[in-house]
Scaffold this motif. Structure first.
Motif, PDB file in Angstrom:
ATOM      1  N   SER A  49       0.829  -1.199   0.000  1.00 45.32           N
ATOM      2  CA  SER A  49       0.000   0.000   0.000  1.00 45.32           C
ATOM      3  C   SER A  49       0.865   1.252   0.000  1.00 45.32           C
ATOM      4  O   SER A  49       0.525   2.258  -0.629  1.00 45.32           O
ATOM      5  CB  SER A  49      -0.926   0.009   1.217  1.00 45.32           C
ATOM      6  OG  SER A  49      -1.771  -1.113   1.185  1.00 45.32           O
ATOM      7  N   GLN A  91      -6.632   0.855  -0.442  1.00 45.98           N
ATOM      8  CA  GLN A  91      -7.079  -0.210   0.461  1.00 45.98           C
ATOM      9  C   GLN A  91      -8.102   0.315   1.460  1.00 45.98           C
ATOM     10  O   GLN A  91      -9.068  -0.355   1.784  1.00 45.98           O
ATOM     11  CB  GLN A  91      -5.858  -0.788   1.207  1.00 45.98           C
ATOM     12  CG  GLN A  91      -6.184  -2.022   2.018  1.00 45.98           C
ATOM     13  CD  GLN A  91      -4.939  -2.658   2.593  1.00 45.98           C
ATOM     14  OE1 GLN A  91      -3.866  -2.070   2.581  1.00 45.98           O
ATOM     15  NE2 GLN A  91      -5.072  -3.865   3.084  1.00 45.98           N
ATOM     16  N   ASP A 177      -5.827  -1.777  -4.952  1.00 50.29           N
ATOM     17  CA  ASP A 177      -5.213  -2.289  -3.721  1.00 50.29           C
ATOM     18  C   ASP A 177      -6.233  -3.156  -2.984  1.00 50.29           C
ATOM     19  O   ASP A 177      -7.133  -2.644  -2.336  1.00 50.29           O
ATOM     20  CB  ASP A 177      -4.738  -1.114  -2.853  1.00 50.29           C
ATOM     21  CG  ASP A 177      -3.801  -1.571  -1.737  1.00 50.29           C
ATOM     22  OD1 ASP A 177      -3.653  -2.789  -1.551  1.00 50.29           O
ATOM     23  OD2 ASP A 177      -3.226  -0.697  -1.065  1.00 50.29           O
ATOM     24  N   GLU A 178      -6.089  -4.442  -3.097  1.00 45.68           N
ATOM     25  CA  GLU A 178      -7.016  -5.422  -2.522  1.00 45.68           C
ATOM     26  C   GLU A 178      -8.466  -5.065  -2.851  1.00 45.68           C
ATOM     27  O   GLU A 178      -9.292  -4.892  -1.959  1.00 45.68           O
ATOM     28  CB  GLU A 178      -6.799  -5.532  -1.006  1.00 45.68           C
ATOM     29  CG  GLU A 178      -5.322  -5.775  -0.700  1.00 45.68           C
ATOM     30  CD  GLU A 178      -5.063  -6.273   0.717  1.00 45.68           C
ATOM     31  OE1 GLU A 178      -6.017  -6.694   1.383  1.00 45.68           O
ATOM     32  OE2 GLU A 178      -3.898  -6.248   1.128  1.00 45.68           O
TER      33      GLU A 178
HETATM   34 MG   LIG Z   1      -2.015  -2.672   2.192  1.00 43.16          MG
END
Ligand SMILES: [Mg+2]
Ligand SMILES: Nc1ncnc2c1ncn2[C@@H]1O[C@H](COP(=O)(O)OP(=O)(O)OP(=O)(O)O)[C@@H](O)[C@H]1O
Ligand SMILES: Nc1ncnc2c1ncn2[C@@H]1O[C@H](COP(=O)(O)OP(=O)(O)OP(=O)(O)O)[C@@H](O)[C@H]1O
Ligand SMILES: [Mg+2]
Lengths: 263, 360, 306, 360, 263
Positions: A49, A91, A177-178
C-alpha cells in the motif's frame, strides 16, 4: 494473452521511504506495462500500500525516482497523477462518507451543465446518475440506493463504488489495492473480468491481492514485495502458488538480480 | 476454484430507492425541518402570551431586521463549518472592514451613491483580504483554523483600533443609512433584510447545487478522500475562508449603514453567536453536513427568544438563564424528532455522527 | 497615544523626567482617551513621559496581569482606574509597596490609603442627572428604561442605581428596570425594539455608555419612534455629540475626564517632588443638550484626539 | 486450494521497535516539546530587550501567579478536548461557584479556616453540579457539547447575577486571601501557583498513566471503537465534564482568594483563552491527542507575550496585533519543527491528523 | 469434528431492521451452538454485518428477540454483551486509531496494578505488553511496533490486532466479520487454525467470509442470508460451493422451512 509493449508506462527506481523506525520501502524497483496485469503481492506490512501511495502522488518518498512513459513528470499530488490518466482504488477506499455514490463517482470530475450554468458550477446531475448506474451494474454491484450517503453502506457496496470510479476514469494505469477483499463471490468474478477488459483496452492494471487463486487467474506478471524490497518479478506462467507463498514469506529466495528478470 | 459464473443480473439498484426528491423535500428532510418546528412552537408560545405586542408584523419586522447582518455572516460560517473548520475572526473582520471603508468614504466626502459604492467595494475587499490570509495560513501553512482565526481576530481588531485611535467613526454617507440602514422595500420590508435574503438564497444555491458546494461537503466529509480524487483541497479551503471574509466585509458595510458607527468594540460576541446558530441549525462541527436554511433558523431561535422575553417582561438576569435552557431544549427536541424520523435508529452511531448528533 | 502616534512608548530619556504609567479601565474608550489627553498634556508640560496600557474589557481578571507587568517595568508614578474596588486592591498595593506613587483616577478602591490621591467622578450623581433631563422633557411622567452594559461593572452600576433612585422619588414615573446590552450596539438595538414593542408608552431611555446609546438610537429609529422617546446618554465623546446634534439623543451627561487626568498628573508629580497632595478630589459632570452644546457646554465635550 | 502451510515464524514484532521510552522522553517526543522551545525563544527575546525589568524572578513570579487559575481550568479542558468535546461554560461556572461559596461563607461569618473550608467544598460542589449537568446532557441526551455548554454558560452566569442581584460580593475570609490569594511558600513562590502545580501534575499523571486517562484518549480517538469494546463511553464523558466543572468550581475559590470579589462581570474571555492554550499546546480539537504539559506551555505563550509587551511599552492596540501574529507564528513553527522531526512525512495525512496539524 | 451441544448458546428469532427504505434484516432466524463454527454467508449488502451488530449490542432491531443460553438477557449495549463472553471482530474493525496495539488489545479490560495503585487506575503496562506480543505472535501477525498508533499500520496488521483481541477475550461466542479480508496467505491460515482451536475449546464461532474455500475449510454449519432473509441453514458436509453460490445469488432456492433444517 497480453498486448504489452516494451516501454513501461510507469516505472519506479530505487524508492525508499521510512516511517519513524520502520522502513516501509527499501530501494524498490517497480514497473508496469500497458495492456498488462501486474500483480503486486506480499505479506501484511510488506509495503504494498505504501508503494501504491507513493506512485499515486499521495506520499513523498525519501529517495528514488518515478518515470511516466519513460520521462520524469510531476507526480507529487493526486490531482497531477490523475491528470496523467492514473487512477487508484486505495485499500482504505477513501470515499467521502457523507456523499452519495454518484457524487463520489464523479467527485472532482463533475459533468458541468452547458453554457452559463456550467460556468457557474451547475452540474448535469441526471446524466451523472444514469452513467453511474451503468457503471455499477457492470460490476454487478448491489448498491441499493443512489441517494444515500456511502458511509451508510456495506463494506462490499463501498468497495464496488470505489472500483467503478477508478475503472471509469483510468486511461493509462489503474491501481487496485485489494479490490476484492470485501466483495461477494459474484462481484469478485465481475471485478476480475473487468480487470481483463480494462487490460485489453491497453491500460496497465496493478492488482494487489492476498488471494493467490485470483492472482493466478488474472495476472500476466507478478512482482513480490518482502519487508519493503522487491524480491521477485516473474511472468505469471513461470510460477506456482507454492513458489509465490515461499517468496512472500522468505522461505524461497530468488537468486536473481532485478535487471535480469525484467521481461 | 471452479465457480460457475453466476448470472450478472442487474440487482436492486435504485429499486428500493426513495421516490425522487425535489429541492424543497431535500432541504426539509435533510437537516433543518425539525428545528424549524421548534422555532414555530416558540413563536406560537410567545404569540399566545403577548398577542398584541409580540405577534405583530411590526415586531417580526424588527426581529428580522436585527437578524439580517448575522444571517450574512452565517452563510460564510456554514461553509466553513461544513469543511470542519471554524472562523472566530468574523466579528473583527467586520469591524476592520467597516473602519477602513468609513475612513475611505470620509476622505472621499459626499453623501451620494458614488462614495457609498466605493465604500462597499473597499469593505468587501478588506474582508476578502483577511479571508485570504486566514485561508492561506490554514490550507498552506497547515495551522489549525482555531489558532489562525483567533490570531486574525486580535490582529484585525488591533489594526482597526490603531487606524481610528480607538475612536469610532460616525460619518457615514446618508444614502447608506437611509436606504440600506433604514429603508424599506414595498413599504414595510427592511431593505437590509432583503439584501441578507439575497445573500442567503445565493449561498444556499451555490452550496446545494454547484460543484463548489459539493466540494465543500467533500472536503469536510473526508479531506483525505477529496484530496485523493484530485479535488484541489487547499485551493478550496482558501476559497471558503475568503468567502467568509468577504461576507464579513460586506456585513461591515451593512453594520455601518444600520448603526452609523464603526462600533469597534461592539462585536465581541458575534463569532460565538453565529457559530451557535450554525450548530443549532444542524451543521456538525466535524464537517460534511449542514444547510444554510438550518443556519437561518438557528439564528432566529435566540433572536426570537430574547425579543419575546423582553416583551413579556422577563427579568434580564432570568433571560440569560431562560435563553440557555431553551437553547439546549430546542436542540434536544430537534435531536429526538430527527432520530424518531429515522425510525429507531437511535443506536446507529454512524447516523448520529452524520446528523451531527453526538458530537457536533 | 490618543492620536495613534508613538507617544505611548516610554522612552528611557536621559533628561531625568519622570515616567508615568497610566492604566485605563478599558482600552479604546473615549472617556479614557480624553483622560489620557489630559494626562499627556500635563505630563509634557512637566517633562515627564507617559506609558498607557489597558485591558480589552472592564474586567479585573484582565487588568491585573497588566498592572503586574506595569509594576515590573518600574515607573515613577501609576495613574490607574481600578476595575474593581477589592480585586485590584492587592496589585495596586504591591505597586505602592514597590515605591511607585499611585493615583486612583475615575474609580477607587475599598482601601485607598496607599494612594497619594483619588480623583473620581460621581457616577451615581450622573445617573440622577440623566433622570432630571428626562423629567424635564416629560413633566407628565411615564415609563423609563435603563440600557446598561453588564452587571458587576462598578461605574455603570452606580449610574444605573443613581438613575433608579431618582425615578423612585417621582411617583409619575415608572421604571422598567435595567437591561444589559453586553457592550454590543446590536444587542442594545434588539432590547430597545422589543421594549418599545411591549411598552409603546416609554418616554425616556437612559443609555449607560456609548454603545448602549448607539444601539438605543438605532432601535428607536428602527421602531420609527424618533422624537417620541427621550434618550439620555452617558459620556460625551464626539460620537455621542454627533448623535445629540442629529436629534437621536436628547441629552448627554458628561464627566470631566481631561480634568481628572490633569489633576492626576499634578498629584503624582506633587508626591514625587515631596510636595503636599490632596487625598480626595471629586469631579463633577455637565448635562449637555442641543441648547447648550455649542455654547457653554462646548468645553465639556470629550476629545477623541489630543 | 493446496497451499502448504508456511512456517509460523515469529516475525519482526518489536524488533524494529524504538528503544523503550521513559516518561520524560514520551512527554517530550509526543507533543509539547517544540512549542516549549518557542516559549523559551520568546522569553529570551524579551529578556534581551528588557533585562532589568522583564528578566527578573519578581516578574516571572507574577506571570506564573496570573496563569495559575487558568492552568487549573486548562487541566479540565485538556481532558474534554481530548474526548473531542468542548466546554464554553468554565468561566461562568467559575463565577457561579465563587458567588455561591461567597454567599455561604458570608452567612457562616468568620475569617478562619473553618469557614474557608466550607467555602472551598461548596465551590467545588457547585462546579461538579454544573459539570454533571453538562456531561449528562452531552452523553445521555446526545446534545452537541458546544450547544450544551453555551447554554450552561448563560444559565450559570444568569443565576450568579440573580443570586447577587448583580452586585459583587466582597466579603471573603481573610485566611483565603492571605494564604491562597497572596501567600507565598518558601518566601517567594506564590501559594496559588503551588496549588495549581499540584493540580496540573495530578492531572497529567491521571491522563498519561491511568485507565481513566487511557479511556479519555480512546473515547476521543474513536467513540465507536471505545463503545464497541465495552468502554462505558457515556459514563466517561459525564466524568470528564464533571472533572472540568469541579476544577472550574475550585478555580472559583482561587479567584475569590486572589481578587476578594466574585467579579461577576469578569471571566468573559476565560473560555476562549483556555481553549486556545489547549490547542496551542498541541491538543487536537478532533480528539484523541493531547497533553497537559502542552496546555501549560500553551497558557504561558500569550501570558508572557502580554507581560513582555506591557513592560517594553508596546501600545495596547499594537499588542493585540502582535499577540495574534506571534500566536500564529508560534504554532506554525511548532508545526514545521514537528513535521521535520518526523523526517519528511509532510505528505502523510494521517500523521498530520494525528498531530492535530491540519484541522485541529 | 465438532463438540456441539444441542442448546444454542445464542439464538435470534424473527429479527427485522429497516434503514430508511432499505430492509436490511427481514424476519431473520439465526442460531449458534457451542463448539461449532457457523459460517454466515451472503451477497454484498445481504445483511450479514447488520445481523452481527444486532447480536453484539450495537444496533437496536425493530422487532424480534435474542436468547442467550435459552433465556432473554440484556443485550442492548456492547458492554453488556461482552460481559456475557461474546466478542466481535467488526468488518470496519473499530480500533482506536490513536492508541497503540497493546492499548487496543486491552481497551476496557486493562489489567490493574495490585493494591492502591490498581484502585487509583494504574495499570500493569509491561504485563499487558508481554501478553499482547504472545497473542499477536500466535496469529503470525506482522505488527512491527507495539508503541505506534494502530492508525499508522497496514490493513492486515490492524485486522490481526482486532482478531487477536476478540479471540483473547471471548469465552462463549466470537463473531468474525470477514476477518481474513485483509490478511496475507500465511496469516489467513493462522486465523483459520485459530478458529478451529477456539471452536475446540467449546466456544461458538461465527465466521463471515466471501471466500468459499475458507468457508468450506472451517465451517461445521453454513447459514445463508439473501436480501435480509435467511434462505438456508445446512451442515457444511451436505453442500457444495456451487450450491452455496447459487443460494446467495438466488439462482438456487431451498424449498425448506427454517424449522425443518434446524440441526
Ligand atoms: Mg495494504
Ligand atoms: N503513515 C504511516 N506511519 C507509520 N508507519 C506506517 C505508515 N504507513 C505504513 N506504515 C508502516 O509501513 C509498513 C508497510 O505498510 P503497508 O500499508 O504498505 O503494508 P501492506 O503491504 O499494504 O500490508 P497489507 O497487506 O496488510 O495491506 C507497515 O509496517 C506499516 O506499519
Ligand atoms: N447505518 C445504516 N444506514 C442505512 N443503511 C444501512 C446502514 N447499515 C447498513 N445499511 C444497509 O443495509 C444493507 C445491509 O448491509 P450490511 O452491512 O449488513 O451488508 P453485508 O451483508 O455485511 O454486506 P458486505 O458483504 O458487503 O459486508 C445494505 O444495503 C446497506 O446499505
Ligand atoms: Mg458486511
Amino acid at each position: 494473452m497480453s498486448i504489452a509493449s516494451s516501454v513501461p508506462v510507469l516505472q519506479a527506481r530505487g524508492l525508499s521511504r521510512q516511517f519513524g523506525h520502520v522502513r516501509a520501502l527499501n530501494q524498490v524497483d517497480f514497473e508496469v506495462f500497458p495492456g498488462e496485469v501486474t500483480a503486486l503481492i506480499g505479506d501484511n506490512g510488506a509495503g504494498k500500500s505504501t508503494l501504491v501511495k507513493a506512485l499515486s502522488g499521495n506520499l513523498a518518498v525519501d529517495s528514488g525516482s518515478i518515470l511516466f512513459d519513460g520521462a520524469e513528470v510531476d507526480m507529487s499530488t493526486p490531482s497531477a497523477v490523475s491528470a496523467l490518466g492514473i487512477e487508484t482504488v486505495y485499500q482504505d477506499l477513501a470515499l467521502a462518507p457523507h456523499l452519495d455514490p454518484v457524487q463520489n463517482m464523479y467527485l472532482g470530475r463533475e459533468i458541468p451543465r452547458g453554457g452559463l450554468g456550467g460556468l457557474l458550477g451547475f452540474m448535469k446531475t441526471k446524466e451523472m446518475r444514469a452513467e453511474s448506474k451503468v457503471a455499477f451494474d457492470e460490476l454487478g454491484a448491489t448498491v441499493r440506493s443512489l441517494t444515500s450517503p456511502v458511509g451508510e453502506m456495506s463494506g462490499g457496496q463501498r468497495q464496488a463504488i470505489a472500483i467503478a470510479r477508478a475503472v471509469h476514469w483510468a486511461s493509462r494505469v489503474v491501481f487496485l489495492d485489494e479490490p476484492t477483499a470485501a466483495l461477494g463471490v459474484r462481484q469478485t468474478q465481475n471485478v476480475l473480468e473487468t480487470i481483463r477488459r480494462v487490460r485489453d483496452k491497453g491500460i496497465a492494471v496493478v492488482f494487489i491481492s492476498h488471494s493467490m487463486p485470483h492472482v493466478m487467474e488474472v495476472a500476466d506478471r507478478i512482482q513480490v514485495l518482502r519487508l519493503g524490497t522487491r524480491v521477485a518479478n516473474i511472468p505469471a506462467e513461470n510460477t506456482s502458488m507454492e513458489e509465490l507463498v515461499g517468496l512472500m514469506t522468505g522461505a524461497v529466495v530468488h537468486e536473481q538480480s532485478p535487471k535480469e528478470s525484467d521481461r | 476454484m471452479s465457480i460457475t459464473k453466476p448470472p450478472t443480473e442487474t440487482v436492486a439498484i435504485g429499486t428500493l430507492d426513495e421516490p425522487k426528491q425535489g429541492f424543497l423535500q431535500r432541504l426539509v428532510r435533510a437537516q433543518a425541518f425539525q428545528i424549524l418546528l421548534v422555532l414555530l412552537v416558540i413563536v406560537l408560545i410567545f404569540s399566545a402570551l403577548a398577542p398584541d405586542t409580540f405577534a405583530q408584523w411590526s415586531n417580526f419586522r424588527l426581529i428580522i431586521q436585527n437578524a439580517s447582518i448575522l444571517a450574512v455572516l452565517g452563510v460564510g460560517m456554514t461553509y466553513i463549518i461544513i469543511t470542519a473548520g471554524i472562523d472566530l475572526s468574523i466579528g473583527s473582520v467586520l469591524v476592520f472592514s467597516g473602519v477602513v471603508s468609513a475612513i475611505v468614504m470620509r476622505a472621499l466626502g459626499g453623501e451620494g451613491w458614488g462614495t457609498a459604492l466605493v465604500g462597499i467595494l473597499v469593505a468587501i475587499a478588506c474582508g476578502i483580504g483577511w479571508g485570504l490570509l486566514n485561508g492561506f495560513l490554514i490550507a498552506k501553512a497547515k495551522i489549525p483554523p482555531l489558532i489562525v482565526t483567533l490570531g486574525s481576530l486580535g490582529m484585525a481588531l488591533g489594526l482597526a483600533q490603531i487606524l481610528t485611535g480607538g475612536v469610532d467613526i460616525r460619518e457615514v454617507p446618508t444614502v447608506l443609512t437611509t436606504t440600506i440602514g433604514y429603508g424599506n422595500i414595498l413599504g414595510t420590508i427592511p431593505t437590509i433584510s432583503v439584501i441578507a435574503l439575497v445573500v442567503v438564497v445565493l449561498g444556499a444555491i451555490v452550496l446545494h447545487f454547484t460543484r463548489f458546494g459539493l466540494h465543500t461537503y467533500a472536503v469536510g466529509s473526508s479531506e483525505l478522500a477529496a484530496r485523493r480524487v484530485g479535488v484541489k483541497v487547499d485551493r478550496h479551503l482558501i476559497a471558503v475562508y475568503t468567502l467568509s471574509g468577504g461576507l464579513a466585509g460586506f456585513a461591515g458595510i451593512l453594520s455601518l449603514s444600520q448603526f452609523s458607527t464603526t462600533a469597534i468594540a461592539g462585536q465581541s460576541q458575534t463569532n460565538l453567536n453565529v457559530i451557535a446558530a450554525v450548530v443549532i441549525g444542524g451543521t456538525s462541527l466535524f464537517g460534511g453536513v449542514g444547510t444554510i436554511f438550518g443556519t437561518v433558523v438557528g439564528l432566529f431561535i435566540p433572536a426570537v427568544l430574547q425579543n419575546g422575553f423582553v416583551i413579556t417582561g422577563v427579568q434580564p438576569f432570568w433571560q440569560q438563564v431562560a435563553v440557555g435552557a431553551v437553547l439546549i431544549t430546542a436542540v434536544y427536541i430537534d435531536q429526538v424528532r430527527r432520530t424518531a424520523a429515522m425510525r429507531g435508529s437511535s443506536q446507529s452511531l454512524w447516523r448520529k455522527f452524520v446528523s451531527g448528533g453526538r458530537r457536533g | 497615544g490618543c492620536s495613534g502616534g508613538d507617544s505611548g512608548t516610554s522612552t528611557a530619556d536621559g533628561d531625568g523626567g519622570y515616567e508615568i504609567a497610566f492604566v485605563q479601565g478599558v482600552a479604546g474608550d473615549e472617556f479614557y482617551i480624553s483622560m489620557q489627553c489630559g494626562i499627556e498634556a500635563a505630563a509634557a508640560e512637566a517633562g515627564a513621559t507617559v506609558t498607557v496600557q489597558g485591558p480589552e474589557q472592564f474586567d479585573p481578571t484582565l487588568q491585573k496581569p497588566i498592572v503586574d507587568a506595569v509594576v515590573a517595568s518600574n515607573p515613577d508614578a501609576l495613574l490607574i482606574a481600578p476595575t474593581d474596588v477589592t480585586a485590584m486592591q492587592a496589585p495596586i498595593q504591591a505597586a505602592a509597596d514597590a515605591g511607585i506613587q499611585v493615583v486612583l483616577v475615575d474609580t477607587t478602591l475599598e482601601d485607598p490609603s496607599m494612594a497619594v490621591s483619588q480623583i473620581s467622578s460621581d457616577n451615581a450623581g450622573g445617573g440622577a442627572a440623566a433622570f432630571d433631563a428626562i423629567q424635564e422633557a416629560h413633566p407628565e411622567g411615564g415609563k423609563v428604561l435603563v440600557v446598561s452594559i453588564d452587571p458587576g461593572i462598578s461605574t455603570s452600576d452606580a449610574r444605573g442605581e443613581g438613575f433608579e433612585a431618582a425615578v423612585a422619588e417621582d411617583p409619575n414615573f415608572e421604571s422598567l428596570g435595567i437591561e444589559y446590552s453586553h457592550n454590543e450596539p446590536a444587542e442594545a438595538a434588539r432590547i430597545v425594539t422589543a421594549a418599545l414593542q411591549a411598552n409603546p408608552d416609554i418616554v425616556g431611555i437612559f443609555a449607560a455608555n456609548l454603545f448602549a446609546a448607539e444601539g438605543t438610537a438605532t432601535g428607536i429609529q428602527q421602531a420609527g419612534k424618533q422624537g417620541e422617546v427621550t434618550v439620555v446618554g452617558f459620556d460625551a465623546g464626539p460620537a455621542q455629540v454627533q448623535a445629540l446634534k442629529d436629534g437621536i439623543v436628547q441629552a448627554l451627561v458628561a464627566q470631566e475626564p481631561a480634568t481628572i487626568g490633569t489633576d492626576g498628573v499634578a498629584q503624582a508629580l506633587a508626591a514625587l517632588n515631596g510636595e503636599p497632595t490632596e487625598a480626595k478630589i471629586q469631579t463633577g459632570f455637565t448635562v449637555i443638550t442641543a441648547d447648550n452644546v455649542d455654547g457653554d457646554a462646548a468645553d465639556a465635550i470629550y476629545k477623541s484626539s489630543c
